[in-house]
Design a protein around this motif. Structure first.
Motif, mmCIF file in Angstrom:
data_model
loop_
_atom_site.group_PDB
_atom_site.id
_atom_site.type_symbol
_atom_site.label_atom_id
_atom_site.label_comp_id
_atom_site.label_asym_id
_atom_site.label_seq_id
_atom_site.Cartn_x
_atom_site.Cartn_y
_atom_site.Cartn_z
ATOM 1 N N ARG A 1 -37.859 23.145 -144.721
ATOM 2 C CA ARG A 1 -39.150 22.663 -144.230
ATOM 3 C C ARG A 1 -40.169 22.526 -145.358
ATOM 4 O O ARG A 1 -40.956 21.585 -145.373
ATOM 5 N N CYS B 1 -35.072 31.482 -136.200
ATOM 6 C CA CYS B 1 -36.132 32.157 -135.444
ATOM 7 C C CYS B 1 -35.679 32.697 -134.089
ATOM 8 O O CYS B 1 -36.449 32.727 -133.137
ATOM 9 N N GLU C 1 -37.608 36.173 -133.950
ATOM 10 C CA GLU C 1 -38.960 36.313 -134.477
ATOM 11 C C GLU C 1 -39.992 35.913 -133.428
ATOM 12 O O GLU C 1 -39.996 34.787 -132.959
ATOM 13 N N CYS D 1 -43.283 34.190 -136.901
ATOM 14 C CA CYS D 1 -43.119 32.787 -137.294
ATOM 15 C C CYS D 1 -44.389 32.281 -137.969
ATOM 16 O O CYS D 1 -44.337 31.494 -138.911
ATOM 17 N N CYS E 1 -44.448 33.705 -141.465
ATOM 18 C CA CYS E 1 -43.373 33.070 -142.228
ATOM 19 C C CYS E 1 -43.783 31.655 -142.635
ATOM 20 O O CYS E 1 -43.628 31.250 -143.785
ATOM 21 N N LEU E 2 -44.345 30.914 -141.695
ATOM 22 C CA LEU E 2 -44.700 29.523 -142.010
ATOM 23 C C LEU E 2 -45.908 29.443 -142.934
ATOM 24 O O LEU E 2 -45.996 28.544 -143.762
ATOM 25 N N ARG F 1 -44.442 29.712 -146.233
ATOM 26 C CA ARG F 1 -43.679 28.511 -146.590
ATOM 27 C C ARG F 1 -44.618 27.353 -146.965
ATOM 28 O O ARG F 1 -44.374 26.621 -147.920
HETATM 29 FE FE1 FES Z 1 -39.808 31.546 -137.334
HETATM 30 FE FE2 FES Z 1 -39.736 31.516 -140.118
HETATM 31 S S1 FES Z 1 -39.174 33.128 -138.704
HETATM 32 S S2 FES Z 1 -40.568 30.080 -138.718
#
Ligand code: FES
Ligand code: 5AD
Ligand code: SF4
Length: 364
Positions: free
Chosen positions: A291, A323, A326, A331, A334-335, A338
């Motif tokens: 992503r 996910c 999660e 999430c 995490c995002l 990212r």
């Molecule tokens: Fe769900 Fe990374 S754990 S987006």
């Protein structure tokens, strides 16, 4: 003589052959393509990624798409339907966390019980969303014009419906041959959504059995010709309990499907500078940084999963979907990491309406 990638990138329009050359580019050519897409993203929509909180609110589906893990005939799936309270609590989470946009997705059903439930849910969401600061997207397949209107009036303003494969012959090889799996009906759904006034999104799967590079080039042309406002596309990933699984040995390796997906994102950004493009979850299934790379290559939307964890197992459209364990908060964190890695900022508090949609409506 064949044109070089540089020559093609300097044009304002691409032919099918040009698109095929771009899709097959390697080495420095491939690098150029990604750089160009990144620059175009920066200049037109900015280096900003918008969150769309995804609620997979039911996996009950009346359809039997050959590729999909939750197809009607897969008896191994436990079917669920979130309660209104469960949905509303996650919508509140999205509002409190400034996501500014949610996506309600489910299997496809057209029975009155279902369509009325969605309407009533939308009305309750509208009560939470009195200032209209939340974009409400639906992804519930083909419906009648009246139902699209009813949902629009109840507060939905965006709709995702992937064409899946823009070549009707390929489409037919991926779906049963009956009235509810009809290519023309799907195309008509896109037209109806645009007519009703939705911001309209579509997309395709990449690396499907029987799919050629020409098909992918045509998929890109399809998005342009149909004046689409947003696009979500990603690699096809095989699922054990589906009819298409029998063709698994004929597929290109997953990493090639991923690479083609990344190129599709980059090329589409160059072709359609002001639309929204998602960095899809399926891209991360194949490449752990899938992503992030998509964001660098032109995507500007990401969909943190808001579905309560106890239901996630029930929404496995394909294998190894990330996910599973999660919760929303994980999430989100995490995002955030990212997106930071990709160099973008997050459009917290902004609905991130497709600029293409705004321009399309202003022209009317
Ligand atoms: Fe769900 Fe990374 S754990 S987006
Ligand atoms: N691989 C990748 N994507 C899939 N979808 C369904 N099954 C698969 C699969 N096996 C996608 C379809 C659908 C979206 C919700 O998920 O494109 O429109
Ligand atoms: Fe149902 Fe969508 Fe899966 Fe097709 S892709 S079987 S419509 S959930």
């Amino acid at each position: 003589m064949n044109k070089t990638v540089q020559e093609i990138l300097s044009q304002s329009d691409f032919s099918r052959e040009d698109l095929m050359t771009l899709l097959l580019s390697e080495g420095d050519d491939r690098k150029h393509l990604f750089e160009e897409a990144h620059n175009i993203k920066k200049a037109n929509v900015g280096l900003k990624t918008y969150f769309r909180g995804l609620l997979e609110f039911s996996n009950i589906c009346a359809k039997n798409c050959y590729y999909c893990g939750i197809r009607r005939s897969n008896g191994k799936v436990d079917r669920y339907f979130l309660t209104e309270e469960e949905v509303l609590s996650q919508v509140k989470y999205a509002i409190d966390n400034q996501y500014a946009s949610i996506v309600l997705q489910s299997g496809e059903r057209t029975d009155k019980k279902f369509t009325s439930q969605v309407t009533s849910l939308l009305k309750r969401i509208a009560e939470l969303n009195e200032h209209r600061e939340l974009g409400v997207t639906l992804s519930m397949g083909e419906q009648s014009e009246e139902v699209y209107r009813e949902w629009f009036e109840a507060g939905a303003n965006r709709y995702l419906i992937r064409i899946e494969a823009s070549n009707p012959e390929l489409y037919n090889r991926l779906h049963p041959h009956d009235k509810i799996h009809d290519y023309d009906r799907r195309l008509e759904a896109i037209r109806l959504l645009q007519k009703v006034g939705y911001q309209t999104g579509t997309g395709v799967m990449i690396g499907l059995p029987f799919q050629s590079i020409t098909d992918l080039a045509d998929d890109l042309l399809f998005m342009k010709e149909n004046d689409i406002d947003m696009v979500g596309m990603g690699p096809y990933i095989e699922h054990h309990d589906t009819p298409l699984y029998q063709y698994k040995d004929s597929l290109m390796p997953q990493k090639d499907r991923y690479d083609l997906s990344l190129k599709m994102v980059a090329i589409l950004r160059i072709m359609m500078k002001d639309i929204n493009i998602a960095a899809t979850t399926a891209m991360q299934t194949i490449d752990p940084l899938g992503r992030e790379k998509a964001i660098k290559a032109g995507a500007n939307v990401i969909m943190p999963n808001l579905t309560p964890v106890k239901y996630r197992e029930g929404y496995l459209l394909y294998e190894d979907k990330p996910c599973l364990d999660e919760e929303a908060e994980e999430c989100k964190t995490c995002l955030e990491a990212r997106i930071a890695m990709s160099g973008d900022e997050i459009g917290y508090g902004e609905t991130g309406t497709s600029l293409h949609y705004q321009r399309r409506m202003n022209k009317k």
